[in-house]
Design a protein around this motif. Structure first.
Motif, PDB file in Angstrom:
ATOM      1  N   LEU A  37       0.869  -1.298  -0.132  1.00  0.00           N
ATOM      2  CA  LEU A  37      -0.334  -0.225   0.273  1.00  0.00           C
ATOM      3  C   LEU A  37       0.536   1.201   0.239  1.00  0.00           C
ATOM      4  O   LEU A  37       2.004   1.194   0.359  1.00  0.00           O
ATOM      5  CB  LEU A  37      -0.967   0.174   1.613  1.00  0.00           C
ATOM      6  CG  LEU A  37      -2.090  -1.538   1.578  1.00  0.00           C
ATOM      7  CD1 LEU A  37      -2.856  -1.174   2.930  1.00  0.00           C
ATOM      8  CD2 LEU A  37      -3.132  -0.858   0.130  1.00  0.00           C
ATOM      9  N   PRO A  38       0.463   2.741  -0.419  1.00  0.00           N
ATOM     10  CA  PRO A  38       0.797   3.802  -0.587  1.00  0.00           C
ATOM     11  C   PRO A  38       1.317   4.170   1.047  1.00  0.00           C
ATOM     12  O   PRO A  38       0.172   3.782   1.876  1.00  0.00           O
ATOM     13  CB  PRO A  38       0.186   4.612  -1.248  1.00  0.00           C
ATOM     14  CG  PRO A  38      -0.540   4.023  -1.139  1.00  0.00           C
ATOM     15  CD  PRO A  38      -1.099   2.438  -0.898  1.00  0.00           C
ATOM     16  N   GLU A  39       2.444   4.829   1.371  1.00  0.00           N
ATOM     17  CA  GLU A  39       2.996   5.400   2.414  1.00  0.00           C
ATOM     18  C   GLU A  39       1.655   6.549   2.927  1.00  0.00           C
ATOM     19  O   GLU A  39       1.101   6.736   3.938  1.00  0.00           O
ATOM     20  CB  GLU A  39       4.056   5.586   2.476  1.00  0.00           C
ATOM     21  CG  GLU A  39       4.805   4.542   2.360  1.00  0.00           C
ATOM     22  CD  GLU A  39       5.297   3.396   3.587  1.00  0.00           C
ATOM     23  OE1 GLU A  39       4.916   3.983   4.669  1.00  0.00           O
ATOM     24  OE2 GLU A  39       5.623   2.735   3.623  1.00  0.00           O
ATOM     25  N   THR A  40       1.298   7.155   1.604  1.00  0.00           N
ATOM     26  CA  THR A  40       0.850   8.513   1.977  1.00  0.00           C
ATOM     27  C   THR A  40       0.008   8.333   0.455  1.00  0.00           C
ATOM     28  O   THR A  40       0.459   7.707  -0.055  1.00  0.00           O
ATOM     29  CB  THR A  40       1.613   9.728   2.188  1.00  0.00           C
ATOM     30  OG1 THR A  40       2.034   9.851   1.097  1.00  0.00           O
ATOM     31  CG2 THR A  40       2.237  10.054   3.387  1.00  0.00           C
ATOM     32  N   GLY A  41      -1.281   8.758   0.534  1.00  0.00           N
ATOM     33  CA  GLY A  41      -2.286   9.517  -0.307  1.00  0.00           C
ATOM     34  C   GLY A  41      -3.467   8.708  -0.525  1.00  0.00           C
ATOM     35  O   GLY A  41      -4.144   8.860  -1.140  1.00  0.00           O
ATOM     36  N   SER A  73      -4.990  -8.146   6.323  1.00  0.00           N
ATOM     37  CA  SER A  73      -3.689  -6.937   6.703  1.00  0.00           C
ATOM     38  C   SER A  73      -2.137  -7.391   6.876  1.00  0.00           C
ATOM     39  O   SER A  73      -2.339  -8.423   7.700  1.00  0.00           O
ATOM     40  CB  SER A  73      -4.041  -6.020   8.191  1.00  0.00           C
ATOM     41  OG  SER A  73      -5.089  -5.508   7.530  1.00  0.00           O
ATOM     42  N   SER A  74      -1.319  -7.213   6.666  1.00  0.00           N
ATOM     43  CA  SER A  74       0.062  -7.479   7.098  1.00  0.00           C
ATOM     44  C   SER A  74       0.865  -6.515   7.650  1.00  0.00           C
ATOM     45  O   SER A  74       0.493  -5.349   7.900  1.00  0.00           O
ATOM     46  CB  SER A  74       0.967  -7.867   6.278  1.00  0.00           C
ATOM     47  OG  SER A  74       1.943  -9.156   6.572  1.00  0.00           O
ATOM     48  N   ARG A  75       2.094  -6.453   7.709  1.00  0.00           N
ATOM     49  CA  ARG A  75       2.773  -5.895   8.984  1.00  0.00           C
ATOM     50  C   ARG A  75       3.519  -4.349   7.724  1.00  0.00           C
ATOM     51  O   ARG A  75       3.325  -4.928   6.521  1.00  0.00           O
ATOM     52  CB  ARG A  75       4.364  -5.878   9.763  1.00  0.00           C
ATOM     53  CG  ARG A  75       3.424  -7.493  10.496  1.00  0.00           C
ATOM     54  CD  ARG A  75       4.936  -7.404  11.660  1.00  0.00           C
ATOM     55  NE  ARG A  75       5.253  -8.605  11.005  1.00  0.00           N
ATOM     56  CZ  ARG A  75       6.431  -9.541  11.102  1.00  0.00           C
ATOM     57  NH1 ARG A  75       7.066  -8.773  11.590  1.00  0.00           N
ATOM     58  NH2 ARG A  75       7.086 -10.240  10.520  1.00  0.00           N
ATOM     59  N   GLY A  76       3.669  -3.274   8.290  1.00  0.00           N
ATOM     60  CA  GLY A  76       4.476  -2.451   7.393  1.00  0.00           C
ATOM     61  C   GLY A  76       3.751  -2.414   5.958  1.00  0.00           C
ATOM     62  O   GLY A  76       4.097  -1.954   5.084  1.00  0.00           O
ATOM     63  N   ASN A  77       2.680  -1.104   6.229  1.00  0.00           N
ATOM     64  CA  ASN A  77       1.539  -1.310   5.288  1.00  0.00           C
ATOM     65  C   ASN A  77       1.429  -2.047   4.096  1.00  0.00           C
ATOM     66  O   ASN A  77       1.507  -1.545   2.973  1.00  0.00           O
ATOM     67  CB  ASN A  77       2.362   0.511   5.230  1.00  0.00           C
ATOM     68  CG  ASN A  77       1.817   1.477   4.569  1.00  0.00           C
ATOM     69  OD1 ASN A  77      -0.322   0.587   5.499  1.00  0.00           O
ATOM     70  ND2 ASN A  77       1.475   2.251   4.173  1.00  0.00           N
ATOM     71  N   ARG A  78       0.808  -3.679   4.479  1.00  0.00           N
ATOM     72  CA  ARG A  78       0.930  -4.583   3.615  1.00  0.00           C
ATOM     73  C   ARG A  78      -0.561  -4.932   3.373  1.00  0.00           C
ATOM     74  O   ARG A  78      -0.291  -5.026   4.762  1.00  0.00           O
ATOM     75  CB  ARG A  78       2.220  -5.386   2.993  1.00  0.00           C
ATOM     76  CG  ARG A  78       3.667  -4.333   2.778  1.00  0.00           C
ATOM     77  CD  ARG A  78       4.273  -5.698   2.238  1.00  0.00           C
ATOM     78  NE  ARG A  78       5.124  -5.179   3.725  1.00  0.00           N
ATOM     79  CZ  ARG A  78       5.884  -6.313   3.779  1.00  0.00           C
ATOM     80  NH1 ARG A  78       6.879  -6.946   3.143  1.00  0.00           N
ATOM     81  NH2 ARG A  78       7.183  -6.325   4.530  1.00  0.00           N
ATOM     82  N   CYS A  79      -0.689  -5.793   1.893  1.00  0.00           N
ATOM     83  CA  CYS A  79      -1.580  -6.929   2.525  1.00  0.00           C
ATOM     84  C   CYS A  79      -1.058  -8.365   2.306  1.00  0.00           C
ATOM     85  O   CYS A  79      -0.185  -7.794   1.308  1.00  0.00           O
ATOM     86  CB  CYS A  79      -3.090  -6.519   1.869  1.00  0.00           C
ATOM     87  SG  CYS A  79      -3.816  -5.064   2.719  1.00  0.00           S
ATOM     88  N   SER A  80      -1.244  -9.444   3.108  1.00  0.00           N
ATOM     89  CA  SER A  80      -1.024 -10.576   2.160  1.00  0.00           C
ATOM     90  C   SER A  80      -2.244 -10.906   1.736  1.00  0.00           C
ATOM     91  O   SER A  80      -3.342 -11.019   1.899  1.00  0.00           O
ATOM     92  CB  SER A  80      -0.211 -10.851   3.115  1.00  0.00           C
ATOM     93  OG  SER A  80      -1.247 -12.105   3.968  1.00  0.00           O
ATOM     94  N   PHE A  81      -1.931 -11.679   0.779  1.00  0.00           N
ATOM     95  CA  PHE A  81      -2.794 -12.828  -0.040  1.00  0.00           C
ATOM     96  C   PHE A  81      -2.459 -14.281  -0.155  1.00  0.00           C
ATOM     97  O   PHE A  81      -1.179 -14.142  -0.867  1.00  0.00           O
ATOM     98  CB  PHE A  81      -3.624 -11.364  -1.233  1.00  0.00           C
ATOM     99  CG  PHE A  81      -2.805 -12.299  -2.317  1.00  0.00           C
ATOM    100  CD1 PHE A  81      -2.751 -12.799  -2.980  1.00  0.00           C
ATOM    101  CD2 PHE A  81      -1.781 -11.226  -2.793  1.00  0.00           C
ATOM    102  CE1 PHE A  81      -1.632 -13.559  -4.406  1.00  0.00           C
ATOM    103  CE2 PHE A  81      -0.275 -11.182  -3.865  1.00  0.00           C
ATOM    104  CZ  PHE A  81      -0.988 -12.337  -4.832  1.00  0.00           C
ATOM    105  N   THR A  82      -3.895 -14.956  -0.362  1.00  0.00           N
ATOM    106  CA  THR A  82      -3.315 -16.330  -0.647  1.00  0.00           C
ATOM    107  C   THR A  82      -4.608 -16.688  -1.598  1.00  0.00           C
ATOM    108  O   THR A  82      -5.888 -16.547  -1.042  1.00  0.00           O
ATOM    109  CB  THR A  82      -2.921 -17.276   0.122  1.00  0.00           C
ATOM    110  OG1 THR A  82      -2.387 -17.074   1.452  1.00  0.00           O
ATOM    111  CG2 THR A  82      -3.178 -18.532  -0.164  1.00  0.00           C
TER     112      THR A  82
END
Length: 137
Positions: A37-41, A73-82
């Protein structure tokens, strides 16, 4: 006694996982990865991961999703998928998309890269793909 019950459960699960009819939409391959995901915006109205989806489909019908997908949701402004239970040994297309409610701060829809791509997985294989959501030019 406990070991016997666990062994019976594992045997039953393995037996179910290896049975299946030909021509089924189900399969034994998986795709997993991260959506950055973007840090801002990005307008944060709730969890953005809840508004993203990953679609794995036959290359000839790219909107007809296969398998069982999950984005969390995952760590570090990310999403994980399967995406599990997808067919193996066939040409598939993978893409990520945002729900209409996910917006950038300026009101526009975010872009997701890379563009849809093809993959072909062997039996019981897990492929990896990563995506990036961006807001801005």
């Amino acid at each position: 006694m406990y070991r016997i019950a666990v062994a019976a459960l594992m045997l039953a699960a393995t037996g179910c996982a290896t049975t299946g009819g030909g021509g089924s939409r189900e399969g034994n391959a998986n795709v997993a990865g991260v959506i950055k995901l973007p840090e801002t915006g990005l307008a944060q109205a709730g969890n953005p991961c809840d508004q993203l989806r990953v679609v794995v489909a036959h290359a000839s019908t790219p909107t007809d999703a296969l398998g069982h997908g999950m984005v969390k949701s995952s760590r570090g402004n990310r999403c994980s998928f399967t995406v599990s239970g997808i067919p193996s040994n066939t040409a598939l297309q993978i893409s990520a998309a945002a729900e209409s409610g996910l917006k950038c701060d300026n009101g526009s829809a975010p872009s997701i890269s890379p563009e849809p791509s093809e993959l072909k997985l062997q039996n019981y294989a897990t492929g990896t793909r990563d995506f990036t959501v961006s807001c801005g030019s």
